[in-house]
Design a protein around this motif. Structure first.
Motif, PDB file in Angstrom:
ATOM      1  N   ALA A  36       0.825  -1.210   0.000  1.00 50.65           N
ATOM      2  CA  ALA A  36       0.000   0.000   0.000  1.00 50.65           C
ATOM      3  C   ALA A  36       0.859   1.258   0.000  1.00 50.65           C
ATOM      4  N   LEU A  37       1.934   1.251   0.777  1.00 54.10           N
ATOM      5  CA  LEU A  37       2.807   2.421   0.829  1.00 54.10           C
ATOM      6  C   LEU A  37       3.652   2.577  -0.430  1.00 54.10           C
ATOM      7  N   ALA A  38       3.917   1.489  -1.118  1.00 57.19           N
ATOM      8  CA  ALA A  38       4.788   1.527  -2.298  1.00 57.19           C
ATOM      9  C   ALA A  38       4.083   2.007  -3.557  1.00 57.19           C
ATOM     10  N   ASN A  39       2.767   2.052  -3.540  1.00 58.73           N
ATOM     11  CA  ASN A  39       2.009   2.402  -4.737  1.00 58.73           C
ATOM     12  C   ASN A  39       1.336   3.758  -4.602  1.00 58.73           C
ATOM     13  N   GLU A  40       1.356   4.522  -5.683  1.00 61.67           N
ATOM     14  CA  GLU A  40       0.657   5.809  -5.694  1.00 61.67           C
ATOM     15  C   GLU A  40      -0.852   5.627  -5.763  1.00 61.67           C
ATOM     16  N   THR A  41      -1.307   4.426  -6.081  1.00 63.74           N
ATOM     17  CA  THR A  41      -2.735   4.169  -6.228  1.00 63.74           C
ATOM     18  C   THR A  41      -3.378   3.669  -4.941  1.00 63.74           C
ATOM     19  N   SER A  42      -2.639   3.713  -3.847  1.00 66.17           N
ATOM     20  CA  SER A  42      -3.198   3.287  -2.571  1.00 66.17           C
ATOM     21  C   SER A  42      -2.593   4.107  -1.441  1.00 66.17           C
ATOM     22  N   ALA A  43      -3.285   4.075  -0.310  1.00 60.99           N
ATOM     23  CA  ALA A  43      -2.804   4.795   0.870  1.00 60.99           C
ATOM     24  C   ALA A  43      -3.389   4.146   2.110  1.00 60.99           C
ATOM     25  N   ILE A  44      -2.685   4.287   3.197  1.00 60.66           N
ATOM     26  CA  ILE A  44      -3.224   3.916   4.506  1.00 60.66           C
ATOM     27  C   ILE A  44      -3.395   5.219   5.256  1.00 60.66           C
ATOM     28  N   LEU A  45      -4.634   5.505   5.616  1.00 58.87           N
ATOM     29  CA  LEU A  45      -4.943   6.724   6.349  1.00 58.87           C
ATOM     30  C   LEU A  45      -5.058   6.388   7.826  1.00 58.87           C
ATOM     31  N   LEU A  46      -4.491   7.233   8.664  1.00 59.13           N
ATOM     32  CA  LEU A  46      -4.476   7.010  10.105  1.00 59.13           C
ATOM     33  C   LEU A  46      -5.122   8.174  10.831  1.00 59.13           C
ATOM     34  N   ALA A  47      -5.818   7.858  11.906  1.00 57.94           N
ATOM     35  CA  ALA A  47      -6.367   8.885  12.783  1.00 57.94           C
ATOM     36  C   ALA A  47      -5.659   8.786  14.123  1.00 57.94           C
ATOM     37  N   HIS A  48      -5.201   9.915  14.606  1.00 58.44           N
ATOM     38  CA  HIS A  48      -4.564   9.993  15.920  1.00 58.44           C
ATOM     39  C   HIS A  48      -5.369  10.935  16.805  1.00 58.44           C
ATOM     40  N   ILE A  49      -5.529  10.553  18.036  1.00 57.80           N
ATOM     41  CA  ILE A  49      -6.166  11.402  19.039  1.00 57.80           C
ATOM     42  C   ILE A  49      -5.163  11.584  20.160  1.00 57.80           C
ATOM     43  N   GLU A  50      -4.790  12.829  20.381  1.00 61.37           N
ATOM     44  CA  GLU A  50      -3.794  13.167  21.403  1.00 61.37           C
ATOM     45  C   GLU A  50      -2.543  12.302  21.261  1.00 61.37           C
ATOM     46  N   GLY A  51      -2.109  12.130  20.010  1.00 60.60           N
ATOM     47  CA  GLY A  51      -0.891  11.390  19.733  1.00 60.60           C
ATOM     48  C   GLY A  51      -1.025   9.884  19.717  1.00 60.60           C
ATOM     49  N   GLU A  52      -2.192   9.374  20.042  1.00 54.20           N
ATOM     50  CA  GLU A  52      -2.408   7.923  20.096  1.00 54.20           C
ATOM     51  C   GLU A  52      -3.142   7.464  18.837  1.00 54.20           C
ATOM     52  N   LEU A  53      -2.657   6.356  18.223  1.00 55.20           N
ATOM     53  CA  LEU A  53      -3.328   5.791  17.058  1.00 55.20           C
ATOM     54  C   LEU A  53      -4.729   5.346  17.462  1.00 55.20           C
ATOM     55  N   ALA A  54      -5.730   5.867  16.743  1.00 56.07           N
ATOM     56  CA  ALA A  54      -7.113   5.551  17.064  1.00 56.07           C
ATOM     57  C   ALA A  54      -7.805   4.742  15.973  1.00 56.07           C
ATOM     58  N   ALA A  55      -7.377   4.931  14.702  1.00 59.92           N
ATOM     59  CA  ALA A  55      -8.075   4.248  13.611  1.00 59.92           C
ATOM     60  C   ALA A  55      -7.211   4.233  12.359  1.00 59.92           C
ATOM     61  N   SER A  56      -7.551   3.299  11.463  1.00 57.29           N
ATOM     62  CA  SER A  56      -6.867   3.218  10.169  1.00 57.29           C
ATOM     63  C   SER A  56      -7.848   2.761   9.107  1.00 57.29           C
ATOM     64  N   VAL A  57      -7.496   3.065   7.864  1.00 54.43           N
ATOM     65  CA  VAL A  57      -8.196   2.514   6.710  1.00 54.43           C
ATOM     66  C   VAL A  57      -7.205   2.481   5.555  1.00 54.43           C
ATOM     67  N   LEU A  58      -7.200   1.364   4.839  1.00 51.61           N
ATOM     68  CA  LEU A  58      -6.383   1.232   3.634  1.00 51.61           C
ATOM     69  C   LEU A  58      -7.328   1.429   2.464  1.00 51.61           C
ATOM     70  N   THR A  59      -6.973   2.318   1.555  1.00 51.57           N
ATOM     71  CA  THR A  59      -7.814   2.563   0.394  1.00 51.57           C
ATOM     72  C   THR A  59      -6.973   2.548  -0.867  1.00 51.57           C
ATOM     73  N   GLY A  60      -7.601   2.192  -1.962  1.00 52.37           N
ATOM     74  CA  GLY A  60      -6.885   2.145  -3.220  1.00 52.37           C
ATOM     75  C   GLY A  60      -7.827   2.300  -4.393  1.00 52.37           C
ATOM     76  N   PHE A  61      -7.259   2.691  -5.531  1.00 46.60           N
ATOM     77  CA  PHE A  61      -8.030   2.872  -6.759  1.00 46.60           C
ATOM     78  C   PHE A  61      -7.372   2.056  -7.853  1.00 46.60           C
ATOM     79  N   ASP A  62      -8.113   1.109  -8.417  1.00 47.38           N
ATOM     80  CA  ASP A  62      -7.551   0.226  -9.439  1.00 47.38           C
ATOM     81  C   ASP A  62      -7.762   0.752 -10.857  1.00 47.38           C
ATOM     82  N   GLY A  63      -8.254   1.976 -10.982  1.00 56.90           N
ATOM     83  CA  GLY A  63      -8.533   2.560 -12.284  1.00 56.90           C
ATOM     84  C   GLY A  63      -9.972   2.370 -12.715  1.00 56.90           C
ATOM     85  N   HIS A  64     -10.683   1.502 -12.034  1.00 59.82           N
ATOM     86  CA  HIS A  64     -12.090   1.229 -12.339  1.00 59.82           C
ATOM     87  C   HIS A  64     -12.978   1.440 -11.116  1.00 59.82           C
TER      88      HIS A  64
END
Length: 136
Positions: free
Chosen positions: A37-65
């Motif tokens: 996910a980190l190696a591709n421009e077509t995907s990302a892992i989004l993170l939410a932090h609350i007061e510096g603590e990891l609270a949530a994540s989501v991996l998203t990507g677009f395959d062109g379709h």
């Protein structure tokens, strides 16, 4: 709450979150998923932090379709506070910025809580069958 893109240095903490939320399976290597996910421009892992603590994540990507979502996870201590919904909004925004016309995700058919969550966000169970094969 701050939402940002994951970095290499976040790997262990994010994978621990995925494991704590029951999202990993023995046949899938979460570290490989993270790296890819980190190696591709077509995907990302989004993170939410609350007061510096990891609270949530989501991996998203677009395959062109289609846009895809994987590994939506909220730390158990932060669940039931709307973070899952906010992470899906962030994933949808990421995909809209890339002109993805549709977003899809896969949920195990016995995971009624997840299915209910996505239905509450306006997602519909699609009349399709997922067919796959491992390429190992």
């Amino acid at each position: 709450m701050q939402i940002s893109s994951a970095k290499e240095s976040d790997r262990d903490e994010v994978i621990a979150l995925w494991e704590a939320c029951g999202l990993t399976r023995p046949w899938n290597d979460p570290s490989a998923d993270y790296n890819l996910a980190l190696a591709n421009e077509t995907s990302a892992i989004l993170l939410a932090h609350i007061e510096g603590e990891l609270a949530a994540s989501v991996l998203t990507g677009f395959d062109g379709h289609r846009g895809w979502v994987y590994y939506l996870a909220v730390t158990p201590d932060f669940q039931k506070q709307g973070l899952g919904r906010r992470m899906m909004v962030a994933a949808e925004l990421w995909l809209r910025e890339r002109n993805a016309p549709k977003i899809q995700l896969m949920v195990r058919d016995d995971n009624e809580a997840a299915i209910g969550f996505y239905k509450a966000l306006g997602y519909d169970v699609q009349p399709v069958v997922t067919i796959g094969r491992r390429l190992d």
